[in-house]
Design a protein around this motif. Structure first.
Motif, PDB file in Angstrom:
ATOM      1  N   ASP A  61       0.859  -1.179   0.000  1.00  0.00           N
ATOM      2  CA  ASP A  61       0.000   0.000   0.000  1.00  0.00           C
ATOM      3  C   ASP A  61       0.898   1.232   0.000  1.00  0.00           C
ATOM      4  O   ASP A  61       1.996   1.191   0.556  1.00  0.00           O
ATOM      5  CB  ASP A  61      -0.904   0.009   1.240  1.00  0.00           C
ATOM      6  CG  ASP A  61      -2.079   0.959   1.092  1.00  0.00           C
ATOM      7  OD1 ASP A  61      -3.214   0.475   0.976  1.00  0.00           O
ATOM      8  OD2 ASP A  61      -1.865   2.195   1.105  1.00  0.00           O
ATOM      9  N   ASN A  62       0.434   2.319  -0.598  1.00  0.00           N
ATOM     10  CA  ASN A  62       1.271   3.512  -0.660  1.00  0.00           C
ATOM     11  C   ASN A  62       1.181   4.377   0.593  1.00  0.00           C
ATOM     12  O   ASN A  62       1.891   5.369   0.717  1.00  0.00           O
ATOM     13  CB  ASN A  62       0.917   4.357  -1.891  1.00  0.00           C
ATOM     14  CG  ASN A  62      -0.391   5.117  -1.718  1.00  0.00           C
ATOM     15  OD1 ASN A  62      -1.325   4.648  -1.073  1.00  0.00           O
ATOM     16  ND2 ASN A  62      -0.456   6.281  -2.320  1.00  0.00           N
ATOM     17  N   SER A  63       0.328   4.003   1.525  1.00  0.00           N
ATOM     18  CA  SER A  63       0.160   4.762   2.759  1.00  0.00           C
ATOM     19  C   SER A  63       0.856   4.064   3.925  1.00  0.00           C
ATOM     20  O   SER A  63       0.511   2.936   4.293  1.00  0.00           O
ATOM     21  CB  SER A  63      -1.335   4.909   3.091  1.00  0.00           C
ATOM     22  OG  SER A  63      -1.519   5.401   4.400  1.00  0.00           O
ATOM     23  N   ALA A  64       1.837   4.749   4.527  1.00  0.00           N
ATOM     24  CA  ALA A  64       2.549   4.170   5.665  1.00  0.00           C
ATOM     25  C   ALA A  64       1.603   3.918   6.832  1.00  0.00           C
ATOM     26  O   ALA A  64       1.728   2.913   7.544  1.00  0.00           O
ATOM     27  CB  ALA A  64       3.686   5.100   6.090  1.00  0.00           C
ATOM     28  N   GLY A  65       0.648   4.808   7.028  1.00  0.00           N
ATOM     29  CA  GLY A  65      -0.303   4.636   8.119  1.00  0.00           C
ATOM     30  C   GLY A  65      -1.163   3.401   7.948  1.00  0.00           C
ATOM     31  O   GLY A  65      -1.408   2.663   8.913  1.00  0.00           O
ATOM     32  N   ILE A  66      -1.615   3.169   6.722  1.00  0.00           N
ATOM     33  CA  ILE A  66      -2.431   1.989   6.438  1.00  0.00           C
ATOM     34  C   ILE A  66      -1.613   0.720   6.614  1.00  0.00           C
ATOM     35  O   ILE A  66      -2.098  -0.292   7.133  1.00  0.00           O
ATOM     36  CB  ILE A  66      -3.013   2.061   5.012  1.00  0.00           C
ATOM     37  CG1 ILE A  66      -4.084   3.153   4.924  1.00  0.00           C
ATOM     38  CG2 ILE A  66      -3.585   0.731   4.593  1.00  0.00           C
ATOM     39  CD1 ILE A  66      -5.316   2.882   5.760  1.00  0.00           C
ATOM     40  N   VAL A  67      -0.357   0.750   6.172  1.00  0.00           N
ATOM     41  CA  VAL A  67       0.515  -0.413   6.314  1.00  0.00           C
ATOM     42  C   VAL A  67       0.727  -0.738   7.798  1.00  0.00           C
ATOM     43  O   VAL A  67       0.691  -1.910   8.198  1.00  0.00           O
ATOM     44  CB  VAL A  67       1.870  -0.169   5.614  1.00  0.00           C
ATOM     45  CG1 VAL A  67       2.883  -1.234   6.009  1.00  0.00           C
ATOM     46  CG2 VAL A  67       1.670  -0.169   4.104  1.00  0.00           C
ATOM     47  N   GLU A  68       0.921   0.279   8.609  1.00  0.00           N
ATOM     48  CA  GLU A  68       1.075   0.070  10.054  1.00  0.00           C
ATOM     49  C   GLU A  68      -0.191  -0.542  10.647  1.00  0.00           C
ATOM     50  O   GLU A  68      -0.128  -1.445  11.494  1.00  0.00           O
ATOM     51  CB  GLU A  68       1.397   1.389  10.748  1.00  0.00           C
ATOM     52  CG  GLU A  68       2.773   1.942  10.425  1.00  0.00           C
ATOM     53  CD  GLU A  68       3.021   3.299  11.068  1.00  0.00           C
ATOM     54  OE1 GLU A  68       2.143   3.764  11.818  1.00  0.00           O
ATOM     55  OE2 GLU A  68       4.083   3.892  10.811  1.00  0.00           O
ATOM     56  N   GLN A  69      -1.334  -0.052  10.204  1.00  0.00           N
ATOM     57  CA  GLN A  69      -2.620  -0.579  10.693  1.00  0.00           C
ATOM     58  C   GLN A  69      -2.782  -2.046  10.315  1.00  0.00           C
ATOM     59  O   GLN A  69      -3.193  -2.878  11.148  1.00  0.00           O
ATOM     60  CB  GLN A  69      -3.759   0.247  10.099  1.00  0.00           C
ATOM     61  CG  GLN A  69      -5.155  -0.224  10.497  1.00  0.00           C
ATOM     62  CD  GLN A  69      -6.239   0.581   9.812  1.00  0.00           C
ATOM     63  OE1 GLN A  69      -6.023   1.699   9.360  1.00  0.00           O
ATOM     64  NE2 GLN A  69      -7.420  -0.004   9.704  1.00  0.00           N
TER      65      GLN A  69
END
Length: 230
Positions: A33-41
């Motif tokens: 995913d291009n979103s670091a926040g989403i990847v962390e989630q």
């Protein structure tokens, strides 16, 4: 190995990705995913202790340069190309990183092609028309599902002795009530996507839709399944 490659919204919170990892428990699965926040989630929701063969990474499916040619046995995305202005480029990347004899699969909707809306409320129609306009302005393609076969051919899928299968199916859309209140509504108003009055009217329509027995919102979806030639 059954990796999963997606982009915007990408693997998102990881629910489908984790299911694929569990099915292919003898291989390695990667959710991108291009979103670091989403990847962390996603990583927090599906840690190695729960799904040991699954990892999540930040990346861009339009440029998978971190991965060499012929790396993965399976490349899969769901509702990704519909958001992209350069779908053919992305499909070419899917093809490049897939091994000869491997599988490339993607499914995307055509949200502007509404097959059924029950109850057919003017407020929801107005909301959806605005959503489609906004999506197009942001670079998405509201008839992506209808174009998948064309995009796949342009990307060269099936021209190497492999097999390309294209099909269509209905996709049920969930309620958007939560997007007409709170932070999502405030952001839409802030960025000029809707007025406060419009958002309030749309919210009322979605609440009525939620409360109507047998409500449904269905639009067209396309699927491509390709076996890369050896």
């Amino acid at each position: 190995m059954f990796p999963r490659l997606r982009y915007l919204p990408g693997c998102g919170p990881g629910f489908i990705t984790s299911d694929l990892a569990k099915i292919a428990s003898d291989g390695k699965t990667i959710g991108l995913d291009n979103s670091a926040g989403i990847v962390e989630q996603a990583a927090a929701a599906f840690p190695p202790s729960a799904v040991p063969n699954l990892t999540f990474v930040v990346g861009d499916a339009t440029n998978l340069s971190d991965y060499a040619d012929n790396t993965f046995d399976v490349v899969h995305s769901h509702q990704v190309l519909v958001h992209l202005p350069n779908a053919v480029t992305t499909i070419k990347e899917y093809y490049r990183v897939c091994k000869p004899g491997g599988i490339i699969a993607f499914r995307d909707s055509s949200p502007s092609i509404v097959l059924s809306l029950k109850p057919d409320l003017p407020g929801i129609r107005a909301y959806w028309d605005r959503a489609m306009l906004t999506m197009e302005k942001m670079g998405g393609n509201t008839k992506a599902g209808d174009k998948l076969e064309q995009w796949a051919a342009e990307a060269g899928l099936g021209k190497d002795g492999g097999k390309l299968v294209y099909s269509k199916s209905p996709m049920r859309n969930p309620s958007h009530t939560h997007r007409t209140v709170g932070q999502p509504a405030e952001m839409a108003i802030q960025y000029g996507m809707a007025s406060k009055e419009e958002m309030d009217n749309w919210h009322k329509a979605w609440v009525e839709w939620d409360e109507t027995e047998g409500s449904e919102f269905v639009f067209e979806c396309g699927e491509v399944l390709c076996w890369k030639g050896k």
